[in-house]
Design an enzyme around this catalytic site. Structure first.
Site, mmCIF file in Angstrom:
data_model
loop_
_atom_site.group_PDB
_atom_site.id
_atom_site.type_symbol
_atom_site.label_atom_id
_atom_site.label_comp_id
_atom_site.label_asym_id
_atom_site.label_seq_id
_atom_site.Cartn_x
_atom_site.Cartn_y
_atom_site.Cartn_z
ATOM 1 N N GLU A 49 42.501 40.771 38.939
ATOM 2 C CA GLU A 49 41.769 40.558 40.191
ATOM 3 C C GLU A 49 42.713 40.120 41.305
ATOM 4 O O GLU A 49 43.649 39.343 41.081
ATOM 5 C CB GLU A 49 40.699 39.470 40.043
ATOM 6 C CG GLU A 49 39.643 39.750 39.004
ATOM 7 C CD GLU A 49 38.656 40.828 39.386
ATOM 8 O OE1 GLU A 49 38.650 41.258 40.568
ATOM 9 O OE2 GLU A 49 37.886 41.251 38.507
ATOM 10 N N THR A 50 42.443 40.626 42.495
ATOM 11 C CA THR A 50 43.026 40.106 43.724
ATOM 12 C C THR A 50 41.871 39.619 44.589
ATOM 13 O O THR A 50 40.914 40.357 44.833
ATOM 14 C CB THR A 50 43.833 41.177 44.469
ATOM 15 O OG1 THR A 50 44.949 41.570 43.660
ATOM 16 C CG2 THR A 50 44.353 40.648 45.804
#
Length: 261
Positions: free
Chosen positions: A46-47
């Site tokens: 995830e970003t």
């Protein structure tokens, strides 16, 4: 354009464990396609992108291939960055997301996520889950079609689970949670989501929205200690409070830098 990023190992009190997330604090939202390209460039599970809105923050999460409606470890990582890097002084940080209001507060040396409770529901039709996972399955549930929730016979079965990722990607929903009673913890889990670019997520806060109410009911307790049995691994301190779940964990910053566009 230069954008500052911070990489945090969430649900870990040491580097190179837990679940890595990239965090960007933006002045305003970037184009959605650009945020997706940035997430693909970092190639982490995830970003997170965060924008301040008054006294609270808006937050969005991207895997390398898609935006997701809820992410626990990247929210924990974002709060850690706001507290430790940008010097937020409030005891609780409020976030607005696609999944509604979320918050993160300090609890001793840990951060505590406040997320919605999600009760996994029985699956109405047979699915080839056991074949995709390659192991014995005791029960299959789902969360309004978003995740499959699969109970296995033991912690060892969770550890030994070796899915056929192509078959898992063809199952309905974003991914598959496997879980069982723990040997040293109240329960253990793993999470496979190849359909959204995450073959196995190291530690998944959002799946505990389902795991906590399920195991709280079966173990007749509202405070539980959990472990995610991925290769990196992580420990979560869980509490059921009515329609909300509290998910506690540590976080460690491992890198900071600048992205130049």
């Amino acid at each position: 354009m230069q954008l500052h990023f911070h990489q945090v190992d969430a649900f870990s009190d040491r580097p190179f464990a837990g679940n890595p997330a990239m965090v960007y604090l933006l002045e305003q939202w970037l184009d959605e396609a650009l945020m997706q390209r940035i997430a693909a460039e970092h190639n982490l599970a995830e970003t997170a992108f965060v924008v301040a809105r008054g006294e609270a923050y808006e937050i969005r999460w991207f895997t390398p291939t898609t935006e997701v409606p809820l992410c626990g470890h990247a929210t924990l990582a974002s709060a850690y960055v706001l507290f430790e890097v940008y010097g937020e002084q409030k005891p609780r940080l409020d976030f607005h997301s696609q999944s509604g209001p979320l918050s993160v507060s300090r609890e001793g040396d840990r951060l505590l996520l406040d997320f919605p409770r999600i009760d996994p529901q029985p699956v109405d039709q047979p699915l080839p889950v056991a074949e995709a996972l390659g192991c014995e399955v005791l029960e299959v549930r789902h969360s309004k079609g978003k995740e499959l929730f699969v109970v296995l016979p033991s912690e060892q079965a969770v550890r030994d689970c070796t899915p056929d990722m192509a078959a898992v990607a063809n199952l309905p929903g974003l991914g598959v949670i496997v879980t069982a009673r723990g040997d040293q913890h109240d329960f253990v889990s793993r999470y496979f989501a190849p359909a959204i670019g995450i073959p196995e997520d190291p530690v998944t806060g959002s799946t505990h929205c389902l795991l906590i109410p399920y195991w709280a009911e079966r173990l007749d307790k509202t405070e539980l200690r959990a472990a995610q049995r991925s290769a990196r691994g992580g420990e979560l301190f869980c509490r059921l409070e009515g329609e909300r779940v509290k998910i506690g964990g540590h976080a460690t910053r491992v890198a900071s830098g600048t992205l130049t566009l």
